[in-house]
Write an enzyme that holds these catalytic residues in place. Structure first.
Site, PDB file in Angstrom:
ATOM      1  N   ASP A  40       0.824  -1.208   0.000  1.00 61.84           N
ATOM      2  CA  ASP A  40       0.000   0.000   0.000  1.00 61.84           C
ATOM      3  C   ASP A  40       0.862   1.263   0.000  1.00 61.84           C
ATOM      4  O   ASP A  40       0.415   2.329   0.394  1.00 61.84           O
ATOM      5  CB  ASP A  40      -0.947   0.000   1.203  1.00 61.84           C
ATOM      6  N   HIS A 239      22.437   1.783 -20.378  1.00 59.64           N
ATOM      7  CA  HIS A 239      21.457   2.196 -19.371  1.00 59.64           C
ATOM      8  C   HIS A 239      21.715   1.471 -18.055  1.00 59.64           C
ATOM      9  O   HIS A 239      20.810   0.897 -17.455  1.00 59.64           O
ATOM     10  CB  HIS A 239      20.033   1.941 -19.877  1.00 59.64           C
ATOM     11  N   ASP A 256      25.578   9.884 -16.121  1.00 56.15           N
ATOM     12  CA  ASP A 256      24.524  10.420 -16.989  1.00 56.15           C
ATOM     13  C   ASP A 256      23.363  10.787 -16.076  1.00 56.15           C
ATOM     14  O   ASP A 256      22.647   9.921 -15.575  1.00 56.15           O
ATOM     15  CB  ASP A 256      24.113   9.364 -18.007  1.00 56.15           C
ATOM     16  N   ASP A 267      19.708  16.849 -19.252  1.00 57.27           N
ATOM     17  CA  ASP A 267      20.214  15.511 -19.563  1.00 57.27           C
ATOM     18  C   ASP A 267      21.692  15.661 -19.923  1.00 57.27           C
ATOM     19  O   ASP A 267      22.021  16.126 -21.011  1.00 57.27           O
ATOM     20  CB  ASP A 267      19.420  14.918 -20.725  1.00 57.27           C
ATOM     21  N   HIS A 346      24.287   3.824 -30.483  1.00 62.71           N
ATOM     22  CA  HIS A 346      23.078   4.620 -30.255  1.00 62.71           C
ATOM     23  C   HIS A 346      23.100   5.883 -31.115  1.00 62.71           C
ATOM     24  O   HIS A 346      24.094   6.178 -31.793  1.00 62.71           O
ATOM     25  CB  HIS A 346      22.926   4.980 -28.778  1.00 62.71           C
ATOM     26  N   HIS A 350      18.601  13.464 -29.100  1.00 67.98           N
ATOM     27  CA  HIS A 350      17.151  13.346 -29.071  1.00 67.98           C
ATOM     28  C   HIS A 350      16.574  14.663 -28.571  1.00 67.98           C
ATOM     29  O   HIS A 350      17.287  15.513 -28.016  1.00 67.98           O
ATOM     30  CB  HIS A 350      16.712  12.187 -28.174  1.00 67.98           C
ATOM     31  N   HIS A 357      13.417  11.886 -23.071  1.00 69.56           N
ATOM     32  CA  HIS A 357      13.294  11.623 -24.503  1.00 69.56           C
ATOM     33  C   HIS A 357      11.979  12.268 -24.918  1.00 69.56           C
ATOM     34  O   HIS A 357      10.927  11.632 -24.920  1.00 69.56           O
ATOM     35  CB  HIS A 357      13.309  10.124 -24.789  1.00 69.56           C
ATOM     36  N   GLU A 380      25.210  13.712 -27.911  1.00 68.47           N
ATOM     37  CA  GLU A 380      25.815  12.751 -26.987  1.00 68.47           C
ATOM     38  C   GLU A 380      26.503  11.581 -27.686  1.00 68.47           C
ATOM     39  O   GLU A 380      26.115  10.431 -27.518  1.00 68.47           O
ATOM     40  CB  GLU A 380      24.752  12.217 -26.027  1.00 68.47           C
ATOM     41  N   TYR A 384      32.289   2.862 -26.775  1.00 67.32           N
ATOM     42  CA  TYR A 384      32.199   1.852 -25.719  1.00 67.32           C
ATOM     43  C   TYR A 384      32.962   0.622 -26.199  1.00 67.32           C
ATOM     44  O   TYR A 384      32.605   0.033 -27.223  1.00 67.32           O
ATOM     45  CB  TYR A 384      30.741   1.505 -25.425  1.00 67.32           C
ATOM     46  N   ARG A 402      30.974   8.665 -22.933  1.00 68.66           N
ATOM     47  CA  ARG A 402      29.912   9.422 -23.607  1.00 68.66           C
ATOM     48  C   ARG A 402      29.958  10.841 -23.046  1.00 68.66           C
ATOM     49  O   ARG A 402      30.117  11.023 -21.833  1.00 68.66           O
ATOM     50  CB  ARG A 402      28.540   8.789 -23.361  1.00 68.66           C
ATOM     51  N   GLU A 404      27.747  14.443 -23.141  1.00 70.96           N
ATOM     52  CA  GLU A 404      26.408  14.893 -23.545  1.00 70.96           C
ATOM     53  C   GLU A 404      26.113  16.279 -23.000  1.00 70.96           C
ATOM     54  O   GLU A 404      26.323  16.563 -21.828  1.00 70.96           O
ATOM     55  CB  GLU A 404      25.372  13.898 -23.019  1.00 70.96           C
TER      56      GLU A 404
END
Length: 440
Positions: A40, A239, A256, A267, A346, A350, A357, A380, A384, A402, A404
């Site tokens: 709950d 991710h 990130d 972002d 990738h 975006h 996104h 970005e 890798y 990366r 960004e």
């Protein structure tokens, strides 16, 4: 407490939506419901972005309806006993006054009143798929109205997604840009705190807690998405959200994370060494990614096709990977066969706004759409290197980088909204040396 300007912004957006509707068309937007975390206990409530964009109301379970000639809402009723537990509700009269609605109903009147609202509207605009129970109920209500066709009743015969709403959201107003700038400012504080406070031996979740501390103390919601704090080989998982590994000597740390405040998120991704300096292999990869990002940012101009930024970034990175000996063959061969995707899998960016996104079309009739002033995008690129890739020298394996930033499209002069967050190697190393100096 919302000021008058807040409500005027949303009244203007509702009026704009009405101007896009024809007679015999109705738009329905469902507000978010509370979601159960366990038993709950509920997750912290966050309103549906479309619903908040149009109404500015942060209460759960509400339903907005808009036609060419009228607009209104179903909302939670005033209930003194419930409000003691969950907070004061606006109530239908206040909502009606604040947003200039024609009709406002208590939520329990939905089944009774929605058939009357659907009558004589042949086209229903609605985003299906967010709440299957409500969607099914809505379809059943449409069917119930259509069954009265013999009585001359007209019900929606066509259902369509209100893509015009997402096109509205894609281009940001000055107020929205200010909100994103504020989120970017708070995000800067979080990343700078990590540069200064991270030490070898800490755990990734400790870094995550530092980000949340910096965001929350500025009145932000927290992160606009799950924080990615990836040390060492974890940075090769795009991710990665476990954030439970211990930081080791010579690790790189990829973070990130962007703060969300006022329903708009930043972002940002930055990479820094666990110690005082990058290793030479880390520097080589970092400089390639940074150069590719700077090139891509300069391409982010009005009229440039979004897809072209990605394609040119792919060419740059692939060429560098060939120079390093990580890929064999010609540039065109490696791009045509997609061999670069083992290192860069990738897209380069975006849309960004209320959602990390963010909404809005990237393509129209199969063709990439040109960027327009007022849009905010991320840039970005990354590289890798699989720790198990034996075709790459051992010293490069497991490196994930990366970089960004958030870019406002502004004619021929893109504006980097997150430019104040350091990303040059010398800037980062200076901060890291200061961090260890201060800890003595």
């Amino acid at each position: 407490m919302k000021n008058q300007n807040h409500w005027q912004i949303h009244k203007d957006r509702l009026a704009k939506v009405q101007s896009k509707l024809n007679a015999s068309e109705i738009l329905l937007v469902f507000g978010a419901k509370h979601k159960i975390r366990n038993r709950d206990v509920e997750y912290k409530f966050r309103q549906d972005s479309d619903f908040y964009y149009l109404t500015g109301i942060n209460e759960s379970d509400s339903i907005l309806f808009v036609t060419k000639d009228s607009k209104g809402m179903f909302c939670l009723p005033k209930d003194k006993e419930r409000e003691i537990w969950t907070g004061v509700r606006l109530g239908k009269q206040k909502i009606k006054n604040l947003l200039g609605f024609d009709l406002v109903f208590d939520l329990h009147e939905w089944q009774k009143e929605i058939p009357n609202l659907l009558l004589n509207n042949r086209l229903l605009y609605h985003f299906f798929g967010y709440d299957s129970k409500r969607d099914l109920e809505l379809l059943e209500l449409c069917r119930a109205v259509s069954n009265k066709a013999r009585d001359g009743k007209v019900a929606p015969t066509t259902i369509a997604e209100p893509t015009f709403l997402h096109e509205m959201r894609r281009t940001k107003s000055q107020d929205e840009i200010i909100n994103i700038q504020d989120s970017a400012r708070i995000t800067k504080n979080g990343h700078l705190a990590l540069f200064r406070e991270t030490r070898i031996g800490m755990y990734e979740f400790e870094l995550e807690s530092i980000l949340e501390r910096e965001y929350l103390k500025e009145g932000a919601w927290g992160g606009g998405y799950g924080h990615i704090v990836a040390s060492g080989v974890n940075a090769c998982v795009l991710h990665y959200v476990e954030n439970n590994s211990q930081i080791k000597k010579n690790d790189l740390i990829l973070v990130d994370s962007g703060a969300e405040k006022g329903y708009y998120t930043a972002d940002v991704t930055r990479v820094f060494p666990a110690g005082k300096e990058f290793t030479e292999p880390q520097k080589i990869i970092y400089e390639i990614v940074l150069a590719s990002q700077k090139n891509a940012i300069q391409l982010a101009k009005k009229g440039v096709l979004f897809q072209d930024i990605h394609l040119k970034t792919v060419r740059f990175l692939t060429d560098c990977l060939i120079d390093l000996g990580f890929l064999k063959g010609s540039l065109d061969f490696n791009i045509e066969k997609g061999h670069y995707k083992q290192f860069y899998m990738h897209k380069t960016g975006h849309f960004l706004g209320m959602d990390v996104h963010d909404v809005g079309s990237y393509f129209q009739e199969g063709k990439s759409m040109p960027l327009q002033d007022g849009q905010v995008i991320t840039v970005e690129p990354g590289i890798y290197i699989d720790p198990k890739n034996t075709k790459v020298p051992p010293e490069f394996r497991g490196i994930g980088i990366r970089i960004e930033d958030d870019i406002l499209i502004n004619g021929n002069s893109p504006i980097n909204l997150t430019a104040e967050i350091p990303k040059e190697i010398d800037e980062i190393e200076e901060l890291r040396r200061e961090a260890y100096s201060d800890s003595k």
